[in-house]
Design an enzyme around this catalytic site. Structure first.
Site, mmCIF file in Angstrom:
data_model
loop_
_atom_site.group_PDB
_atom_site.id
_atom_site.type_symbol
_atom_site.label_atom_id
_atom_site.label_comp_id
_atom_site.label_asym_id
_atom_site.label_seq_id
_atom_site.Cartn_x
_atom_site.Cartn_y
_atom_site.Cartn_z
ATOM 1 C CG ASN A 1 -1.709 1.217 1.440
ATOM 2 O OD1 ASN A 1 -1.769 2.062 0.550
ATOM 3 N ND2 ASN A 1 -2.344 1.330 2.594
ATOM 4 C CE LYS B 1 -0.268 3.231 4.710
ATOM 5 N NZ LYS B 1 -0.124 3.326 6.160
ATOM 6 C CG HIS C 1 -5.864 1.868 5.175
ATOM 7 N ND1 HIS C 1 -5.477 2.835 6.065
ATOM 8 C CD2 HIS C 1 -4.815 1.008 5.061
ATOM 9 C CE1 HIS C 1 -4.235 2.572 6.478
ATOM 10 N NE2 HIS C 1 -3.820 1.465 5.880
ATOM 11 C CD GLU D 1 -2.912 5.456 6.836
ATOM 12 O OE1 GLU D 1 -2.852 5.504 5.589
ATOM 13 O OE2 GLU D 1 -2.010 4.972 7.545
ATOM 14 C CD GLU E 1 -3.436 -2.472 7.326
ATOM 15 O OE1 GLU E 1 -2.311 -2.689 6.880
ATOM 16 O OE2 GLU E 1 -4.093 -1.458 7.046
ATOM 17 N N GLY F 1 2.571 2.279 10.820
ATOM 18 C CA GLY F 1 3.559 3.346 10.691
ATOM 19 C C GLY F 1 4.298 3.672 11.977
ATOM 20 C CB SER G 1 5.057 -1.810 12.109
ATOM 21 O OG SER G 1 4.735 -0.438 12.340
HETATM 22 P P1 PGA Z 1 2.823 0.338 7.663
HETATM 23 O O1 PGA Z 1 1.365 0.536 7.037
HETATM 24 O O2 PGA Z 1 3.392 -0.934 7.077
HETATM 25 O O3 PGA Z 1 3.597 1.551 7.227
HETATM 26 O O4 PGA Z 1 2.663 0.241 9.138
HETATM 27 C C1 PGA Z 1 0.505 -0.553 6.859
HETATM 28 C C2 PGA Z 1 -0.794 -0.093 6.259
HETATM 29 O O5 PGA Z 1 -1.316 0.957 6.662
HETATM 30 O O6 PGA Z 1 -1.344 -0.750 5.352
#
Ligand code: PGA
Length: 249
Positions: free
Chosen positions: A10, A12, A95, A97, A165, A171, A211
Site C-alpha cells: 500500500n 499510500k 483502511h 486512514e 491492521e 507506521g 509495521s
Molecule cells: P505500515 O502501514 O506498514 O507503514 O505500518 C501498513 C498499512 O497501513 O497498510
C-alpha cells in the site's frame, strides 16, 4: 487448508510518477521465484503508469479506495469500474486512514466492497482496533463488529481478502506479539465462519498489516492464520518489500 499467500504493498500518498514507475520496475524485476501472489497499490493517479510497467508481469495492480457508485456527480471520486478499466484487480476498502480521515463507517466500507464485486475487483477489506480499544480489552469485539458491518453477505474467498491492521501498529514500528496476531486472526476466521460459513472462513485470505518489515516478516508470516501482509512503509523500498515476500510459502 492451503491458501496462496498474498503480499500487498500500500504505497499510500507517496511518490511522483517516475518514483512509482521505478519502484514497480524494481519490484517486478526482483519478483522471479517469489512463492506467493504480489500486489501493489499505487496512488490512483499512478495506476495507469504503474500498470504499464507491470503489464506482462505476474504482479497484480490495485487501488487504495473506490466510491460505492458506478458513476455520477461525485467530484474527485473514482469508481470501481474505472479502476477495473485501468487494469486493477484489487481495491483496498476501509483502511483505517480512510475510516479516520474521511469518516468512513462500516456501512460505507461495505458499500465500497459491493462496488468492487460489481466491477469484478477483489476487495481488500481492512479492520483493526485502536490502542485505547486494545488496552480496554475490546480488540476482539471491535474487530468482530467491523467484520459484521463491513463484509457484504456476498463476500466469498474469491472476491474478498481481509486485512487485520491494528491502528496503533500502522507506521509506528510497533506490532502486536506473534501470539496476539495469531489469536486475533483465528478470532476473525471464527467470526467469518459464523457469518459466512466454514468453507469461506477456511479459504479466505487474512493479511496482517501494521509495521511489517523485513526483520519481523518471517515470524508473522509463519503464523497459522496469517496468509500474507498488507505493507505500507516497507513497500516503498523494493528490496524490503521483496524481502518480506521471500517469507511466503
Ligand atoms: P505500515 O502501514 O506498514 O507503514 O505500518 C501498513 C498499512 O497501513 O497498510
Amino acid at each position: 487448508m492451503s491458501r496462496t499467500m498474498l503480499i500487498a504493498g500500500n504505497w499510500k500518498m507517496n511518490g511522483l510518477t517516475a518514483d512509482g514507475e521505478a519502484l514497480a520496475r524494481a519490484v517486478a524485476a526482483g519478483s522471479t521465484g517469489v512463492g506467493c501472489d504480489l500486489l501493489v497499490c499505487p496512488p490512483s493517479v499512478q495506476i495507469g503508469s504503474v500498470g504499464q510497467v507491470l503489464s506482462g508481469t505476474p504482479l497484480a495492480l490495485g487501488a487504495q479506495d473506490c466510491h460505492a457508485a458506478e458513476g455520477g456527480a461525485h467530484t474527485g471520486d473514482i469508481s470501481a469500474e474505472m479502476l477495473a478499466d485501468m487494469g486493477c484487480g484489487f481495491v483496498i476498502v476501509g483502511h483505517s486512514e480512510r475510516r479516520a480521515d474521511h469518516g468512513e463507517t462500516d456501512a460505507a466500507v461495505q458499500a465500497k466492497a459491493l462496488a468492487a464485486y460489481r466491477a469484478g475487483l477483489i476487495a481488500v477489506v481492512c479492520v483493526g482496533e485502536t490502542e485505547a480499544e486494545r488496552d480496554a480489552g475490546q480488540a476482539d469485539a471491535v474487530v468482530a463488529g467491523q467484520i459484521g458491518g463491513s463484509l457484504p453477505n456476498d463476500a466469498t474467498a474469491a472476491n474478498t481478502v481481509i486485512a487485520y491492521e491494528p491502528v496503533w501498529a500502522i507506521g509506528t514500528g510497533r506490532t502486536p506479539t506473534a501470539e496476539d496476531v495469531q489469536a486475533i486472526h483465528s478470532h476473525i476466521r471464527a467470526t467469518v465462519s459464523a457469518s459466512h460459513g466454514a468453507e469461506m472462513a477456511n479459504k479466505v485470505r487474512l493479511l496482517y498489516g501494521g509495521s511489517v518489515k523485513p526483520g519481523n516478516a518471517a515470524e508473522l508470516m509463519a503464523l497459522a492464520d496469517v496468509d500474507g501482509a498488507l505493507v505500507g512503509g516497507a513497500s516503498l523500498v523494493a528490496e524490503d518489500f521483496l524481502s518480506i515476500a521471500a517469507n511466503c510459502s
